[in-house]
Motif scaffolding. Structure first.
Motif, PDB file in Angstrom:
ATOM      1  N   LEU A   1       0.872  -1.173   0.000  1.00 48.18           N
ATOM      2  CA  LEU A   1       0.000   0.000   0.000  1.00 48.18           C
ATOM      3  C   LEU A   1       0.907   1.220   0.000  1.00 48.18           C
ATOM      4  N   ASP A   2       1.253   1.684  -1.215  1.00 48.05           N
ATOM      5  CA  ASP A   2       2.300   2.701  -1.362  1.00 48.05           C
ATOM      6  C   ASP A   2       1.819   4.017  -1.949  1.00 48.05           C
ATOM      7  N   ARG A   3       0.520   4.223  -2.019  1.00 50.07           N
ATOM      8  CA  ARG A   3      -0.047   5.469  -2.552  1.00 50.07           C
ATOM      9  C   ARG A   3      -0.988   6.073  -1.527  1.00 50.07           C
ATOM     10  N   LYS A   4      -1.139   7.385  -1.585  1.00 48.90           N
ATOM     11  CA  LYS A   4      -2.104   8.064  -0.710  1.00 48.90           C
ATOM     12  C   LYS A   4      -3.314   8.478  -1.549  1.00 48.90           C
ATOM     13  N   ILE A   5      -4.493   8.178  -1.049  1.00 48.78           N
ATOM     14  CA  ILE A   5      -5.729   8.585  -1.710  1.00 48.78           C
ATOM     15  C   ILE A   5      -6.644   9.245  -0.677  1.00 48.78           C
ATOM     16  N   THR A   6      -7.654   9.937  -1.183  1.00 46.76           N
ATOM     17  CA  THR A   6      -8.691  10.523  -0.340  1.00 46.76           C
ATOM     18  C   THR A   6     -10.036  10.135  -0.929  1.00 46.76           C
ATOM     19  N   ILE A   7     -10.937   9.687  -0.080  1.00 43.94           N
ATOM     20  CA  ILE A   7     -12.309   9.417  -0.495  1.00 43.94           C
ATOM     21  C   ILE A   7     -13.133  10.640  -0.113  1.00 43.94           C
ATOM     22  N   ARG A   8     -13.863  11.172  -1.077  1.00 37.79           N
ATOM     23  CA  ARG A   8     -14.722  12.327  -0.828  1.00 37.79           C
ATOM     24  C   ARG A   8     -16.183  11.912  -0.892  1.00 37.79           C
ATOM     25  N   ARG A   9     -16.964  12.565  -0.056  1.00 33.82           N
ATOM     26  CA  ARG A   9     -18.392  12.276   0.024  1.00 33.82           C
ATOM     27  C   ARG A   9     -19.177  13.558  -0.186  1.00 33.82           C
ATOM     28  N   PHE A  10     -20.283  13.451  -0.906  1.00 30.02           N
ATOM     29  CA  PHE A  10     -21.158  14.587  -1.182  1.00 30.02           C
ATOM     30  C   PHE A  10     -21.965  14.899   0.067  1.00 30.02           C
ATOM     31  N   THR A  11     -21.899  16.136   0.515  1.00 31.45           N
ATOM     32  CA  THR A  11     -22.609  16.530   1.731  1.00 31.45           C
ATOM     33  C   THR A  11     -23.396  17.805   1.489  1.00 31.45           C
ATOM     34  N   SER A  12     -24.340  18.023   2.349  1.00 32.48           N
ATOM     35  CA  SER A  12     -25.145  19.232   2.309  1.00 32.48           C
ATOM     36  C   SER A  12     -25.122  19.852   3.700  1.00 32.48           C
ATOM     37  N   VAL A  13     -24.639  21.092   3.770  1.00 34.37           N
ATOM     38  CA  VAL A  13     -24.579  21.807   5.052  1.00 34.37           C
ATOM     39  C   VAL A  13     -25.309  23.133   4.903  1.00 34.37           C
ATOM     40  N   PRO A  14     -25.931  23.616   5.967  1.00 30.62           N
ATOM     41  CA  PRO A  14     -26.664  24.879   5.860  1.00 30.62           C
ATOM     42  C   PRO A  14     -25.720  26.086   5.897  1.00 30.62           C
ATOM     43  N   ASN A  15     -26.057  27.100   5.116  1.00 36.60           N
ATOM     44  CA  ASN A  15     -25.295  28.358   5.164  1.00 36.60           C
ATOM     45  C   ASN A  15     -25.901  29.271   6.230  1.00 36.60           C
TER      46      ASN A  15
ATOM     47  N   PHE B   1     -28.058  31.463   6.040  1.00 33.05           N
ATOM     48  CA  PHE B   1     -29.497  31.666   5.861  1.00 33.05           C
ATOM     49  C   PHE B   1     -30.269  30.354   6.000  1.00 33.05           C
ATOM     50  N   ASN B   2     -29.580  29.326   6.488  1.00 30.45           N
ATOM     51  CA  ASN B   2     -30.140  27.987   6.676  1.00 30.45           C
ATOM     52  C   ASN B   2     -30.565  27.340   5.360  1.00 30.45           C
ATOM     53  N   GLU B   3     -29.949  27.763   4.270  1.00 24.39           N
ATOM     54  CA  GLU B   3     -30.171  27.132   2.975  1.00 24.39           C
ATOM     55  C   GLU B   3     -29.123  26.043   2.791  1.00 24.39           C
ATOM     56  N   PRO B   4     -29.493  24.908   2.198  1.00 23.69           N
ATOM     57  CA  PRO B   4     -28.507  23.839   2.020  1.00 23.69           C
ATOM     58  C   PRO B   4     -27.459  24.206   0.953  1.00 23.69           C
ATOM     59  N   VAL B   5     -26.207  24.001   1.303  1.00 23.13           N
ATOM     60  CA  VAL B   5     -25.094  24.190   0.366  1.00 23.13           C
ATOM     61  C   VAL B   5     -24.480  22.815   0.145  1.00 23.13           C
ATOM     62  N   GLU B   6     -24.519  22.354  -1.101  1.00 23.27           N
ATOM     63  CA  GLU B   6     -24.020  21.026  -1.422  1.00 23.27           C
ATOM     64  C   GLU B   6     -22.570  21.117  -1.874  1.00 23.27           C
ATOM     65  N   THR B   7     -21.735  20.230  -1.322  1.00 19.04           N
ATOM     66  CA  THR B   7     -20.311  20.264  -1.631  1.00 19.04           C
ATOM     67  C   THR B   7     -19.693  18.876  -1.418  1.00 19.04           C
ATOM     68  N   TRP B   8     -18.512  18.670  -1.994  1.00 18.29           N
ATOM     69  CA  TRP B   8     -17.750  17.443  -1.768  1.00 18.29           C
ATOM     70  C   TRP B   8     -16.790  17.704  -0.618  1.00 18.29           C
ATOM     71  N   SER B   9     -16.819  16.843   0.390  1.00 14.63           N
ATOM     72  CA  SER B   9     -15.897  17.004   1.518  1.00 14.63           C
ATOM     73  C   SER B   9     -15.120  15.711   1.736  1.00 14.63           C
ATOM     74  N   ASP B  10     -13.929  15.841   2.326  1.00 21.75           N
ATOM     75  CA  ASP B  10     -13.085  14.677   2.579  1.00 21.75           C
ATOM     76  C   ASP B  10     -13.747  13.787   3.620  1.00 21.75           C
ATOM     77  N   PHE B  11     -13.983  12.540   3.244  1.00 21.43           N
ATOM     78  CA  PHE B  11     -14.577  11.558   4.140  1.00 21.43           C
ATOM     79  C   PHE B  11     -13.482  10.674   4.756  1.00 21.43           C
ATOM     80  N   LEU B  12     -12.586  10.160   3.922  1.00 26.60           N
ATOM     81  CA  LEU B  12     -11.426   9.382   4.374  1.00 26.60           C
ATOM     82  C   LEU B  12     -10.180  10.033   3.771  1.00 26.60           C
ATOM     83  N   PRO B  13      -9.577  10.982   4.454  1.00 25.60           N
ATOM     84  CA  PRO B  13      -8.414  11.678   3.886  1.00 25.60           C
ATOM     85  C   PRO B  13      -7.113  10.905   4.094  1.00 25.60           C
TER      86      PRO B  13
END
Length: 112
Positions: free
Chosen positions: A7-21, A23-35
């Motif tokens: 296991l000689d490479r580094k990877i990151t798994i990203r997950r699609f998430t929705s967080v409120p801004n 104004f409590n509106e959902p902002v959808e973004t990709w965030s690191d799940f397993l960095p």
């Protein structure tokens, strides 16, 4: 299959998430799940496609990572990042190494 030394490479798994801004509106973004997890990469195939007068190319790779409670939740809805390239996950399965030792992720990146 892999031992710990393969296991000689580094990877990151990203997950699609929705967080409120603010104004409590959902902002959808990709965030690191397993960095920054260790993986082994094997390029399986590359290809070109011709569609609507355009040429595109892609690379299919298999990444093997250690199995964990979190890594067993990875699905094709997630994304994988390796060396600055984003791969779309097409399949996730347990390897033949024994129960819950390693996870194999098949992923494709577009070279366009």
């Amino acid at each position: 299959m892999p031992g710990a030394g393969k296991l000689d490479r580094k990877i990151t798994i990203r997950r699609f998430t929705s967080v409120p801004n603010e104004f409590n509106e959902p902002v959808e973004t990709w965030s690191d799940f397993l960095p920054n997890i260790w993986a082994r990469r094997e390029d399986v195939s590359d290809g070109e496609k011709f569609a609507a007068g355009q040429v595109g190319s892609s690379l299919r790779s298999r990444f093997v990572i250690r199995s964990s409670t979190a890594s067993r939740t990875v699905t094709p809805v997630d994304r994988l990042v390796h060396e600055g390239s984003t791969y779309n996950i097409h399949g996730v399965k347990e390897t033949k190494e024994g129960r819950r030792r390693f996870i194999e992720i098949t992923a494709v990146k577009d070279n366009d």
